[in-house]
Design a protein around this motif. Structure first.
Motif, PDB file in Angstrom:
ATOM      1  N   GLY A  40       0.844  -1.121  -0.086  1.00 20.77           N
ATOM      2  CA  GLY A  40       0.168  -0.029   0.032  1.00 20.77           C
ATOM      3  C   GLY A  40       0.773   1.150  -0.079  1.00 20.77           C
ATOM      4  N   ALA A  41       2.076   1.222   0.777  1.00 23.50           N
ATOM      5  CA  ALA A  41       2.805   2.445   1.051  1.00 23.50           C
ATOM      6  C   ALA A  41       3.399   2.688  -0.572  1.00 23.50           C
ATOM      7  CB  ALA A  41       3.672   2.162   1.935  1.00 23.50           C
ATOM      8  N   MET A  42       3.945   1.566  -1.165  1.00 20.59           N
ATOM      9  CA  MET A  42       4.456   1.744  -2.371  1.00 20.59           C
ATOM     10  C   MET A  42       3.610   2.176  -3.653  1.00 20.59           C
ATOM     11  SD  MET A  42       7.069  -1.665  -2.641  1.00 20.59           S
ATOM     12  CE  MET A  42       7.464  -1.553  -4.153  1.00 20.59           C
ATOM     13  N   ALA A  43       2.551   1.764  -3.347  1.00 21.46           N
ATOM     14  CA  ALA A  43       1.100   2.211  -4.457  1.00 21.46           C
ATOM     15  C   ALA A  43       0.861   3.570  -4.078  1.00 21.46           C
ATOM     16  CB  ALA A  43      -0.081   1.446  -4.147  1.00 21.46           C
ATOM     17  N   VAL A  58       4.207  10.090  -6.924  1.00 23.67           N
ATOM     18  CA  VAL A  58       4.906  10.261  -7.845  1.00 23.67           C
ATOM     19  C   VAL A  58       4.332  10.773  -9.198  1.00 23.67           C
ATOM     20  CG1 VAL A  58       7.027   9.340  -9.482  1.00 23.67           C
ATOM     21  CG2 VAL A  58       6.848   9.220  -6.904  1.00 23.67           C
ATOM     22  N   ALA A  59       3.120   9.838  -9.342  1.00 24.26           N
ATOM     23  CA  ALA A  59       2.622  10.360 -10.789  1.00 24.26           C
ATOM     24  C   ALA A  59       1.860  11.633 -10.598  1.00 24.26           C
ATOM     25  CB  ALA A  59       1.519   9.279 -11.064  1.00 24.26           C
ATOM     26  N   SER A  60       1.243  11.970  -9.372  1.00 22.52           N
ATOM     27  CA  SER A  60       0.651  13.307  -9.335  1.00 22.52           C
ATOM     28  C   SER A  60       1.704  14.398  -9.280  1.00 22.52           C
ATOM     29  CB  SER A  60       0.367  13.264  -7.784  1.00 22.52           C
ATOM     30  OG  SER A  60      -0.487  14.601  -7.561  1.00 22.52           O
ATOM     31  N   ALA A  61       3.195  14.156  -8.582  1.00 26.64           N
ATOM     32  CA  ALA A  61       4.039  15.308  -8.568  1.00 26.64           C
ATOM     33  C   ALA A  61       4.592  15.416 -10.110  1.00 26.64           C
ATOM     34  CB  ALA A  61       5.201  14.846  -7.767  1.00 26.64           C
ATOM     35  N   GLU A  62       4.647  14.319 -10.881  1.00 24.77           N
ATOM     36  CA  GLU A  62       4.961  14.534 -12.345  1.00 24.77           C
ATOM     37  C   GLU A  62       3.861  15.341 -13.131  1.00 24.77           C
ATOM     38  OE1 GLU A  62       5.649  10.630 -13.709  1.00 24.77           O
ATOM     39  OE2 GLU A  62       7.706  10.547 -12.791  1.00 24.77           O
ATOM     40  N   GLU A  63       2.822  14.948 -12.911  1.00 28.47           N
ATOM     41  CA  GLU A  63       1.486  15.675 -13.357  1.00 28.47           C
ATOM     42  C   GLU A  63       1.691  17.074 -13.274  1.00 28.47           C
ATOM     43  OE1 GLU A  63      -1.427  16.446 -15.934  1.00 28.47           O
ATOM     44  OE2 GLU A  63      -0.558  14.615 -15.642  1.00 28.47           O
ATOM     45  N   LYS A  64       1.783  17.533 -11.974  1.00 27.20           N
ATOM     46  CA  LYS A  64       1.821  18.822 -11.480  1.00 27.20           C
ATOM     47  C   LYS A  64       3.022  19.533 -12.073  1.00 27.20           C
ATOM     48  CE  LYS A  64      -0.529  18.405  -7.116  1.00 27.20           C
ATOM     49  NZ  LYS A  64      -0.303  18.346  -5.585  1.00 27.20           N
TER      50      LYS A  64
END
Length: 151
Positions: A50-53, A59-65
């Motif tokens: 869960g922590a890895m997910a 990370v995906a959110s940060a990349e999108e931002k």
């Protein structure tokens, strides 16, 4: 053969408590150690997964931002370039208009100066002609020895 069976029966009788004891130990081990340890390990794995997910999502959110920020920054940069280009074009147009106006003014001044010069030349020619005629009469009178008269 009866002796062997008797020995085997005694051996079996003496091993039954050991087998029961081992079976009880297995049940106790399974109930109090193996199952809780397995449950803890399973829970730990679920939490890790869960922590890895969540980390992947972050990370995906940060990349999108980051992509959105870069797109916004690029749009702002392009707007600044557009404004700068518009200001440059406006400045060039103003400069060209000022040059055209200065050229027209200089041409007008040149025309006026040429007209004034032509007028002065014509006036000078008239004066020179009148002076030449007057000098010619004076020379003629001086050579002829006669007084100057009109005529």
């Amino acid at each position: 053969m009866g002796g062997i069976l008797s020995i085997l029966a005694d051996l079996f009788a003496s091993t039954v408590p050991t087998v029961i004891f081992v079976f009880l130990l297995f049940v106790i081990f399974n109930q109090f150690l193996y199952k809780p340890l397995t449950a803890v390990m399973k829970k730990r794995e679920e939490e890790t997964t869960g922590a890895m997910a969540r980390a992947r999502e972050q990370v995906a959110s940060a990349e999108e931002k980051t992509r959105q920020h870069d797109a916004t920054f690029q749009a702002a940069r392009q707007e600044v370039y557009r404004q700068r280009e518009a200001a440059r074009r406006s400045m060039l147009e103003d400069r060209q208009a000022a040059l055209d106006k200065a050229r027209e003014q200089s041409e007008a001044l040149t025309r006026e100066a040429a007209a004034g010069l032509a007028s002065e030349v014509a006036q000078s020619e008239k004066e020179l002609l009148a002076t030449c005629q007057s000098l010619g009469r004076q020379i003629a009178a001086t050579v002829a020895g006669t007084p100057l008269g009109e005529g």
